[in-house]
Design a protein around this motif. Sequence first.
Motif, PDB file in Angstrom:
ATOM      1  N   MET A   1       1.618   6.654   8.301  1.00 55.99           N
ATOM      2  CA  MET A   1       2.971   6.777   7.735  1.00 55.99           C
ATOM      3  C   MET A   1       2.918   7.652   6.497  1.00 55.99           C
ATOM      4  SD  MET A   1       5.482   3.857   6.162  1.00 55.99           S
ATOM      5  CE  MET A   1       4.396   3.602   4.768  1.00 55.99           C
ATOM      6  N   ARG A   2       3.698   8.698   6.487  1.00 57.15           N
ATOM      7  CA  ARG A   2       3.754   9.578   5.320  1.00 57.15           C
ATOM      8  C   ARG A   2       5.091   9.421   4.610  1.00 57.15           C
ATOM      9  NH1 ARG A   2       2.854  16.175   5.009  1.00 57.15           N
ATOM     10  NH2 ARG A   2       3.302  16.346   2.774  1.00 57.15           N
ATOM     11  N   LEU A   3       5.036   9.142   3.324  1.00 60.38           N
ATOM     12  CA  LEU A   3       6.260   9.027   2.530  1.00 60.38           C
ATOM     13  C   LEU A   3       6.848  10.408   2.299  1.00 60.38           C
ATOM     14  CD1 LEU A   3       5.026   6.455  -0.143  1.00 60.38           C
ATOM     15  CD2 LEU A   3       6.345   5.992   1.928  1.00 60.38           C
ATOM     16  N   ARG A   4       8.153  10.525   2.398  1.00 61.15           N
ATOM     17  CA  ARG A   4       8.799  11.821   2.203  1.00 61.15           C
ATOM     18  C   ARG A   4       9.822  11.817   1.074  1.00 61.15           C
ATOM     19  NH1 ARG A   4       6.981  15.177   5.898  1.00 61.15           N
ATOM     20  NH2 ARG A   4       6.131  14.318   7.841  1.00 61.15           N
ATOM     21  N   ALA A   5      10.467  10.705   0.833  1.00 62.17           N
ATOM     22  CA  ALA A   5      11.451  10.624  -0.246  1.00 62.17           C
ATOM     23  C   ALA A   5      10.743  10.711  -1.598  1.00 62.17           C
ATOM     24  CB  ALA A   5      12.256   9.337  -0.144  1.00 62.17           C
ATOM     25  N   ARG A   6      11.388  11.343  -2.559  1.00 59.76           N
ATOM     26  CA  ARG A   6      10.745  11.637  -3.838  1.00 59.76           C
ATOM     27  C   ARG A   6      10.370  10.377  -4.627  1.00 59.76           C
ATOM     28  NH1 ARG A   6      12.429  17.063  -4.735  1.00 59.76           N
ATOM     29  NH2 ARG A   6      11.252  18.149  -3.121  1.00 59.76           N
ATOM     30  N   LYS A   7      11.269   9.438  -4.758  1.00 59.30           N
ATOM     31  CA  LYS A   7      10.991   8.273  -5.597  1.00 59.30           C
ATOM     32  C   LYS A   7       9.864   7.413  -5.030  1.00 59.30           C
ATOM     33  CE  LYS A   7      15.422   7.982  -7.997  1.00 59.30           C
ATOM     34  NZ  LYS A   7      16.614   7.142  -8.273  1.00 59.30           N
ATOM     35  N   PRO A   8       9.852   7.120  -3.713  1.00 60.67           N
ATOM     36  CA  PRO A   8       8.695   6.378  -3.188  1.00 60.67           C
ATOM     37  C   PRO A   8       7.380   7.138  -3.340  1.00 60.67           C
ATOM     38  CG  PRO A   8      10.540   6.219  -1.674  1.00 60.67           C
ATOM     39  CD  PRO A   8      10.924   7.226  -2.708  1.00 60.67           C
ATOM     40  N   ARG A   9       7.406   8.464  -3.228  1.00 61.73           N
ATOM     41  CA  ARG A   9       6.182   9.244  -3.416  1.00 61.73           C
ATOM     42  C   ARG A   9       5.680   9.123  -4.856  1.00 61.73           C
ATOM     43  NH1 ARG A   9       4.532  12.974   0.296  1.00 61.73           N
ATOM     44  NH2 ARG A   9       3.681  14.300  -1.345  1.00 61.73           N
ATOM     45  N   LEU A  10       6.592   9.214  -5.811  1.00 62.08           N
ATOM     46  CA  LEU A  10       6.203   9.055  -7.210  1.00 62.08           C
ATOM     47  C   LEU A  10       5.634   7.664  -7.457  1.00 62.08           C
ATOM     48  CD1 LEU A  10       6.036   9.865 -10.169  1.00 62.08           C
ATOM     49  CD2 LEU A  10       8.478   9.315 -10.388  1.00 62.08           C
ATOM     50  N   ALA A  11       6.269   6.648  -6.891  1.00 67.02           N
ATOM     51  CA  ALA A  11       5.776   5.283  -7.072  1.00 67.02           C
ATOM     52  C   ALA A  11       4.382   5.123  -6.489  1.00 67.02           C
ATOM     53  CB  ALA A  11       6.742   4.293  -6.430  1.00 67.02           C
ATOM     54  N   ALA A  12       4.136   5.702  -5.316  1.00 66.79           N
ATOM     55  CA  ALA A  12       2.818   5.602  -4.698  1.00 66.79           C
ATOM     56  C   ALA A  12       1.772   6.339  -5.520  1.00 66.79           C
ATOM     57  CB  ALA A  12       2.865   6.153  -3.274  1.00 66.79           C
ATOM     58  N   ARG A  30      -3.119   9.321   3.281  1.00 67.86           N
ATOM     59  CA  ARG A  30      -2.315   8.693   4.338  1.00 67.86           C
ATOM     60  C   ARG A  30      -0.840   8.603   3.982  1.00 67.86           C
ATOM     61  NH1 ARG A  30      -5.513   6.026   8.096  1.00 67.86           N
ATOM     62  NH2 ARG A  30      -7.525   7.092   8.152  1.00 67.86           N
ATOM     63  N   LEU A  31      -0.530   8.287   2.749  1.00 67.61           N
ATOM     64  CA  LEU A  31       0.879   8.112   2.369  1.00 67.61           C
ATOM     65  C   LEU A  31       1.507   9.399   1.828  1.00 67.61           C
ATOM     66  CD1 LEU A  31       0.898   4.587   0.667  1.00 67.61           C
ATOM     67  CD2 LEU A  31       1.247   5.202   3.074  1.00 67.61           C
ATOM     68  N   LEU A  32       0.701  10.222   1.137  1.00 69.33           N
ATOM     69  CA  LEU A  32       1.252  11.407   0.480  1.00 69.33           C
ATOM     70  C   LEU A  32       0.851  12.709   1.172  1.00 69.33           C
ATOM     71  CD1 LEU A  32       0.746  10.321  -3.240  1.00 69.33           C
ATOM     72  CD2 LEU A  32       2.748  10.006  -1.773  1.00 69.33           C
ATOM     73  N   GLY A  33       0.021  12.635   2.203  1.00 68.19           N
ATOM     74  CA  GLY A  33      -0.305  13.809   3.001  1.00 68.19           C
ATOM     75  C   GLY A  33      -1.278  14.779   2.390  1.00 68.19           C
ATOM     76  N   ALA A  34      -2.047  14.345   1.395  1.00 67.34           N
ATOM     77  CA  ALA A  34      -3.004  15.249   0.761  1.00 67.34           C
ATOM     78  C   ALA A  34      -4.166  15.563   1.702  1.00 67.34           C
ATOM     79  CB  ALA A  34      -3.534  14.622  -0.525  1.00 67.34           C
ATOM     80  N   GLU A  35      -4.757  16.744   1.486  1.00 66.72           N
ATOM     81  CA  GLU A  35      -5.953  17.154   2.220  1.00 66.72           C
ATOM     82  C   GLU A  35      -7.102  17.154   1.213  1.00 66.72           C
ATOM     83  OE1 GLU A  35      -5.202  20.881   4.273  1.00 66.72           O
ATOM     84  OE2 GLU A  35      -3.059  20.378   4.290  1.00 66.72           O
ATOM     85  N   ILE A  36      -7.950  16.138   1.285  1.00 72.49           N
ATOM     86  CA  ILE A  36      -9.021  15.943   0.306  1.00 72.49           C
ATOM     87  C   ILE A  36     -10.359  15.930   1.039  1.00 72.49           C
ATOM     88  CG2 ILE A  36      -9.940  14.460  -1.509  1.00 72.49           C
ATOM     89  CD1 ILE A  36      -7.151  13.332  -1.924  1.00 72.49           C
ATOM     90  N   ASP A  50       4.161  18.110  -3.692  1.00 70.80           N
ATOM     91  CA  ASP A  50       4.512  18.096  -2.271  1.00 70.80           C
ATOM     92  C   ASP A  50       3.293  18.256  -1.379  1.00 70.80           C
ATOM     93  OD1 ASP A  50       7.067  17.868  -3.176  1.00 70.80           O
ATOM     94  OD2 ASP A  50       7.688  19.895  -2.658  1.00 70.80           O
ATOM     95  N   ARG A  51       2.335  19.099  -1.804  1.00 73.93           N
ATOM     96  CA  ARG A  51       1.133  19.323  -0.995  1.00 73.93           C
ATOM     97  C   ARG A  51      -0.065  19.470  -1.918  1.00 73.93           C
ATOM     98  NH1 ARG A  51      -1.434  24.120   1.653  1.00 73.93           N
ATOM     99  NH2 ARG A  51      -2.575  23.304   3.457  1.00 73.93           N
ATOM    100  N   LEU A  52      -1.080  18.652  -1.687  1.00 71.68           N
ATOM    101  CA  LEU A  52      -2.304  18.696  -2.472  1.00 71.68           C
ATOM    102  C   LEU A  52      -3.468  19.025  -1.552  1.00 71.68           C
ATOM    103  CD1 LEU A  52      -3.976  18.156  -5.075  1.00 71.68           C
ATOM    104  CD2 LEU A  52      -4.095  15.753  -4.343  1.00 71.68           C
ATOM    105  N   VAL A  53      -4.267  20.040  -1.935  1.00 70.27           N
ATOM    106  CA  VAL A  53      -5.450  20.416  -1.176  1.00 70.27           C
ATOM    107  C   VAL A  53      -6.635  20.452  -2.133  1.00 70.27           C
ATOM    108  CG1 VAL A  53      -6.559  22.157   0.280  1.00 70.27           C
ATOM    109  CG2 VAL A  53      -4.085  21.807   0.440  1.00 70.27           C
ATOM    110  N   LEU A  54      -7.658  19.659  -1.854  1.00 74.76           N
ATOM    111  CA  LEU A  54      -8.890  19.658  -2.634  1.00 74.76           C
ATOM    112  C   LEU A  54     -10.029  20.036  -1.699  1.00 74.76           C
ATOM    113  CD1 LEU A  54      -8.594  16.419  -4.830  1.00 74.76           C
ATOM    114  CD2 LEU A  54      -7.961  18.762  -5.421  1.00 74.76           C
ATOM    115  N   GLY A  55     -10.636  21.213  -1.940  1.00 75.62           N
ATOM    116  CA  GLY A  55     -11.726  21.681  -1.118  1.00 75.62           C
ATOM    117  C   GLY A  55     -13.039  21.005  -1.465  1.00 75.62           C
TER     118      GLY A  55
END
Length: 227
Positions: A1-12, A30-36, A50-55
């Motif tokens: 499940m990926r959160l999409r609404a702004r306030k729940p994403r900030l809370a997570a 899993r919740l915020l869709g980051a690629e780590i 919105d999108r986080l990528v950590l190589g």
Amino acid sequence: MRLRARKPRLAAAALAILLPGKARRWVHTRLLGAEIHPTARLGRSLVDVDRLVLGPQAVIASCSVIRGCEEVDLAPEAVIGPLVWVNAVRRDKHYFADQPLRQPVLRLKRAALISCLHMIDCCDLVEIGRYSGLAGFGSQVMTHTVDIVRVKQVAKPVIIGDHAMVSTSSVLLPGAVVPDNAIVSAGSVVKGPLAEGHTLYEGVPAVAKRTLSPQLAFFRRDVADIR
């Protein structure tokens, strides 16, 4: 499940600060869709983008705040240190309505470094090149300003090239470009594109002071020795 609404994403993202490492990674992937990458490290920092990528071996240290960017991308071995503040205004906000193509993106290329206690306004693209660094403490990167003729806020990218360094307590203003293989001295202000690499720049505004040898070890690194 990926959160999409702004306030729940900030809370997570805020909750993740309090969690141990594996749980923190789970929330972001899993919740915020980051690629780590498995070898990357995300410390106890608030990262709400919105999108986080950590190589591979990329690091965001603890006690930093990174908010509002549409994308934050750290290439292998890139590092954001502690007590760094990154803030942006997304394109769906009205502040820059006449600039629909601006990019609220922070991009660090391979082994780039933002050390600590820096402030970065990322309303447009901020890019730091390979083996380059925002070094020392207390520098500011500004991508937006006020056009006093049109009474509008305008945004321009700030680019730091490869094998370059911006020293402590410097200011990069909207449209600043530090070329490859250039050094900006402490306390300088960069107002626009600097002309040439292999040069030391200093002053307010920053101007070329002397030529630097292409053979300097700083310009010839293949590991992140700046750390």
